[in-house]
Design a protein around this motif. Structure first.
Motif, PDB file in Angstrom:
ATOM      1  N   ARG A 114       7.104 -26.829  -0.478  1.00 52.31           N
ATOM      2  CA  ARG A 114       8.506 -26.439  -0.304  1.00 52.31           C
ATOM      3  C   ARG A 114       8.666 -25.584   0.955  1.00 52.31           C
ATOM      4  O   ARG A 114       9.640 -25.718   1.692  1.00 52.31           O
ATOM      5  N   ASP A 118      10.990 -26.347   4.082  1.00 53.99           N
ATOM      6  CA  ASP A 118      11.975 -25.382   4.586  1.00 53.99           C
ATOM      7  C   ASP A 118      11.827 -25.125   6.088  1.00 53.99           C
ATOM      8  O   ASP A 118      12.765 -24.681   6.740  1.00 53.99           O
ATOM      9  N   ILE A 151      15.342 -30.751  -3.779  1.00 58.29           N
ATOM     10  CA  ILE A 151      13.942 -30.458  -4.108  1.00 58.29           C
ATOM     11  C   ILE A 151      13.804 -30.241  -5.612  1.00 58.29           C
ATOM     12  O   ILE A 151      14.561 -29.470  -6.199  1.00 58.29           O
ATOM     13  N   ASP A 171      10.947 -28.926  -8.299  1.00 54.47           N
ATOM     14  CA  ASP A 171       9.653 -28.239  -8.298  1.00 54.47           C
ATOM     15  C   ASP A 171       8.589 -29.095  -8.972  1.00 54.47           C
ATOM     16  O   ASP A 171       8.796 -29.563 -10.100  1.00 54.47           O
TER      17      ASP A 171
END
Lengths: 176, 139
Positions: free
Chosen positions: B12, B16, B28, B30
Motif C-alpha cells: 500500500r 501511495d 485498495i 487490505d
C-alpha cells in the motif's frame, strides 16, 4: 506399521521428497494407479484413521513394490494429496472468478509475469530467448529474490529429473 | 473488472508513492491473509508440474517462438491461445511469496491503468491462493 495417530506425523524433510519408490501424483486421474484409490477425499479421509491409513499403505505397497519406508510414504501421500486438494480448490476458484482471459485483461504485466515464472522454471533452456524489449521490462523485477525462493526448492529436487535434460535455471543478466 | 487491488501494508505504501494520476480510480482492499506455503509444499508443487501436459507444452512452444516480439503487449497476445488454467498452474507452483515479489516489482514501476490492471490481477490470484492454502491442512 503406521504410527499410532496421524497427528504424530512430522513434516517430511525436503531431501526425502520424493520418497524412494513412490511416484508423485501430478493429477487426480493418476490416483488409482499410484494409490489404488481414485477418490482424493477418500484418500485424505483414510489418512485420518489408523485403520484407513494401514489399508491405504497396504494398497500403495501393492501398487509400488519399490517403496521401502512406509512411514515416509504415508507422509508423502499426505503432502501430495494436500497439494492436489489445494490446487483443485485454487483452480475452481479461478474458474468462478469474474475475469476475462488474463492476457486480454492485463496484457503486459501478465505476459511478462508468465515469462518470469516460466524462466524461473528453466523453460528458457529449451531454446527460448527473451526478446530484448522484454528483458527491459524484466529489469524492474528483483529476479534474484524470486529466483532464490525457487532455486532453493528446485536445487533440492534436481536429482529427481523434474527438468528436461540440459535444462537449467537461467535468467538473462542474473548471476547467482 | 472492478478497479480494486488487494495489497499488504507494505505494498500500500508503494501504491501511495505512485503519481496521483496513476492512482486515480483505484480502490485498495487490505490483504491480511498470510497463508504462505511451507518449503515442502513448494517442492511438492514443483514435482507436480507436468511439463508433458499438452497445454504446458503449448506454453513452452509459444515462448520458444516469441523471439521477434517487440513489446510486452504483443507477448501477451502471442500467449493468448494458452489456456488460463496453465498460467494459474504456474502461479500455483511458484507460490505466494514469489507472487508477492512480482507484485512489488510491478507496483513500483506502474505508469498506467493497464499496468495497475495487471497488478490487480496478480493480487487477486495471490488472494485466491491464500484462501486455497488456508482451507486445506495436512491430514
Amino acid at each position: 506399521m503406521p504410527r499410532s495417530h496421524p497427528t504424530d506425523m512430522a513434516p517430511l524433510a525436503l531431501k526425502d521428497i520424493p520418497v524412494e519408490g513412490l511416484p508423485v501424483v501430478k493429477d487426480t486421474r493418476e490416483l488409482a494407479d499410484v494409490y489404488g484409490e481414485k477418490d482424493l477425499k477418500l484418500v485424505r479421509a483414510k489418512l485420518q484413521t489408523n485403520e484407513g491409513k494401514a489399508q491405504l499403505l497396504s494398497q500403495i505397497q501393492e501398487k509400488n513394490p519399490g517403496v521401502k519406508d512406509v512411514e515416509k510414504a504415508a507422509d508423502q501421500v499426505n503432502l501430495n494429496t494436500e497439494q492436489l486438494q489445494k490446487k483443485e480448490g485454487f483452480l475452481t476458484r479461478m474458474v468462478k472468478y469474474p475475469f476475462r482471459h488474463p492476457y486480454k485483461t492485463a496484457a503486459g504485466v501478465i505476459g511478462v509475469s508468465a515469462v518470469v515464472a516460466a524462466t524461473l522454471f528453466g523453460l528458457n533452456a529449451l531454446g527460448f530467448k527473451l526478446p530484448a524489449i522484454i528483458e527491459g521490462a524484466l529489469s524492474a523485477v528483483p529476479l534474484e529474490k524470486v529466483k532464490d525462493i525457487i532455486t532453493t526448492i528446485f536445487s533440492l529436487g534436481r536429482g529427481t529429473q523434474v527438468l528436461p535434460p540440459g535444462a537449467d535455471l537461467g535468467v538473462p543478466g542474473v548471476t547467482v | 473488472m472492478k478497479n480494486s487491488l488487494h495489497l499488504t501494508a507494505i505494498e500500500r505504501k508503494q501504491f501511495d508513492a505512485l503519481p496521483e494520476d496513476v492512482r486515480e480510480g483505484w480502490e485498495i482492499t487490505d490483504e491480511t491473509l498470510e497463508a504462505h506455503e511451507r518449503p515442502e509444499e513448494l517442492k511438492m508443487r514443483v514435482l507436480m508440474l507436468d511439463q508433458e501436459e499438452p497445454a504446458m507444452k503449448l506454453f513452452v512452444e509459444k515462448l520458444q517462438s516469441a523471439g521477434s516480439i517487440k513489446n510486452p503487449s504483443e507477448l501477451a497476445e502471442h500467449l493468448g491461445d494458452v489456456p488460463p488454467s496453465t498460467l494459474y498452474t504456474i502461479f500455483f507452483t511458484i507460490g505466494t511469496r514469489a507472487m508477492s515479489e512480482l507484485i512489488a516489482a510491478f507496483l513500483t514501476v506502474a505508469t498506467s491503468d493497464d499496468d495497475l490492471a495487471g497488478v490487480a490481477f496478480l493480487t487477486a490470484i495471490r488472494h485466491e491462493l491464500f484462501l486455497s492454502n488456508a482451507e486445506v491442512s495436512p491430514a
